[in-house]
Design an enzyme around this catalytic site. Structure first.
Site, PDB file in Angstrom:
ATOM      1  N   LYS A 165      -4.508  -2.020  -4.246  1.00 27.39           N
ATOM      2  CA  LYS A 165      -3.373  -1.954  -3.324  1.00 27.39           C
ATOM      3  C   LYS A 165      -3.839  -2.209  -1.890  1.00 27.39           C
ATOM      4  O   LYS A 165      -4.732  -1.519  -1.391  1.00 27.39           O
ATOM      5  CB  LYS A 165      -2.705  -0.579  -3.410  1.00 27.39           C
ATOM      6  CG  LYS A 165      -1.915  -0.363  -4.680  1.00 27.39           C
ATOM      7  CD  LYS A 165      -1.421   1.062  -4.798  1.00 27.39           C
ATOM      8  CE  LYS A 165       0.019   1.195  -4.396  1.00 27.39           C
ATOM      9  NZ  LYS A 165       0.559   2.537  -4.725  1.00 27.39           N
ATOM     10  N   ILE A 166      -3.222  -3.195  -1.265  1.00 25.11           N
ATOM     11  CA  ILE A 166      -3.515  -3.558   0.124  1.00 25.11           C
ATOM     12  C   ILE A 166      -2.198  -3.512   0.908  1.00 25.11           C
ATOM     13  O   ILE A 166      -1.236  -4.174   0.520  1.00 25.11           O
ATOM     14  CB  ILE A 166      -4.105  -4.983   0.235  1.00 25.11           C
ATOM     15  CG1 ILE A 166      -5.355  -5.157  -0.636  1.00 25.11           C
ATOM     16  CG2 ILE A 166      -4.380  -5.367   1.685  1.00 25.11           C
ATOM     17  CD1 ILE A 166      -6.603  -4.497  -0.107  1.00 25.11           C
TER      18      ILE A 166
END
Length: 376
Positions: free
Chosen positions: A140-141
């Site tokens: 997750k970014i």
């Protein structure tokens, strides 16, 4: 007969769960959801891990074991999180294979402190990806401005990315195009792109949480705009989501993307996030029922999942009233003077803080548990 939850995939949408906990993944509950409810993925974040570690004894033995090593609280957390994500990913392996790598993903977030740090995000994502050693995981970014070059680089590396904290249509479009950029960069090197997967997590309930009080103020003043404000209440997040879906179809239906699709590329699906309703006057299922449609994901809290299983009514509703949705957004800005761009920018900034605070709290929980275990 299938329950309502298990029927959602018939309309092209995948349900992922926004929850993880060791006893949940190892005790058979997650496997049951996969087998009986058609659950197709799991997402995690620091707040979920804080809840799991602080309010259970699931992790005490692991923390005691890790106490023998000279690790920081953050290193202890990462080891715990990676083990949980690996366990969950192994349970989803069959889903990953049967959907030809479309679903079956488990997401792990980079440290929230890296939300505005491009290189730091790239480095931690690469490290976690390597340690996890599973094809069916996503890193997750946050979809912040500094996150965009990180997303492009990681997609180009062949690392699956779950882009989080998306509130604005403008930023969503930039994220979708960044994903295409990354695939093109990878394809230009002659590397395979058929196994690269990504979702763009568009956050919903927080939009209405900010917009509704502004509409209430206009309603209470009982002026000329009273009726418009009343009609828009509780509708702006869903209107934004429908408009985002129109952008999705435009970007991934383009000739540019079709050239990549010919090489096996998958579209970056929209994922509806923050779907737990904050306003008790609204149906707890409003963000699920309205947004069921092809090539999308909805990640739901555990309690919402259970409500839907009992009383959901699945149907393809996502593209119902896209023209009406755009009109609602037009009225909000041009008739009521509410600047949605300014609101979504603020929500992004607050969203970063809302991940940093539980992460800091999580570090304290781990440190306290370590001290408690040592004392015992």
């Amino acid at each position: 007969m299938k329950n309502p939850l298990a029927r959602i995939p018939e309309f092209g949408q995948s349900i992922w769960l926004d929850y993880i906990k060791r006893s949940f993944t190892q005790g058979g509950e997650l496997k049951k959801l996969i087998d009986e409810d058609g659950l197709r993925g799991v997402t995690s974040n620091p707040a979920i891990f804080e809840e799991a570690i602080a309010h259970s004894s699931d992790y005490d033995d692991t923390i005691a074991e890790l106490n023998q090593q000279n690790l920081s609280a953050e290193e202890v957390f990462l080891k715990i999180a990676i083990e949980d994500v690996q366990t969950a990913a192994d349970l989803f392996k069959g889903v990953y294979e049967s959907t030809d790598a479309l679903d079956g993903y488990v997401s792990l977030e980079v440290s929230p402190s890296l939300a505005l740090d491009t290189q730091g995000s790239i480095d931690e994502a690469r490290s976690s990806w390597k340690t996890l050693d599973r094809k069916n995981v996503m890193i997750k970014i946050p979809g912040t401005e500094p996150g965009l070059p990180a997303i492009k680089e990681l997609i180009s590396d062949g690392i699956n990315v779950n882009v989080t904290l998306l509130f604005s249509l403008e930023r969503y479009r930039a994220v979708a195009e960044t994903y295409v950029d990354g695939l093109e960069q990878r394809a230009a090197r002659g590397e395979a792109i058929d196994h690269v997967a990504s979702v763009a997590s568009f956050f919903l309930s927080r939009i209405d949480t900010v917009v509704d009080p502004l509409l209430d103020k206009i309603i209470s003043e009982n002026g000329d705009d009273h009726t418009i404000a009343s009609q828009l209440k509780g509708k702006i997040a869903i209107a934004s989501a429908r408009d985002a879906y129109a952008i999705y179809k435009e970007v991934f239906g383009s000739e540019r993307f079709k050239a990549l699709e010919a090489k096996g590329a998958k579209p970056q699906r929209l994922l509806w996030a923050s779907t737990g309703v904050k306003n008790k006057d609204y149906s707890p299922l409003m963000y699920i029922e309205a947004l069921i449609g092809p090539d999308t994901v909805n990640t739901v809290p555990k309690e919402t999942l259970e409500i839907y299983r009992e009383s959901g009514s699945p149907a393809d509703r996502l593209e119902n009233g896209i023209g009406e949705a755009r009109h609602e957004l037009y009225l909000l800005e041009n008739k009521l003077g509410i600047d949605l761009n300014a609101i979504t920018k603020k929500l992004e900034e607050e969203g970063i803080q809302k991940f940093i605070k539980p992460f800091e709290s999580l570090m304290k929980v781990i440190s306290d548990k370590r001290e408690q275990i040592k004392a015992e």
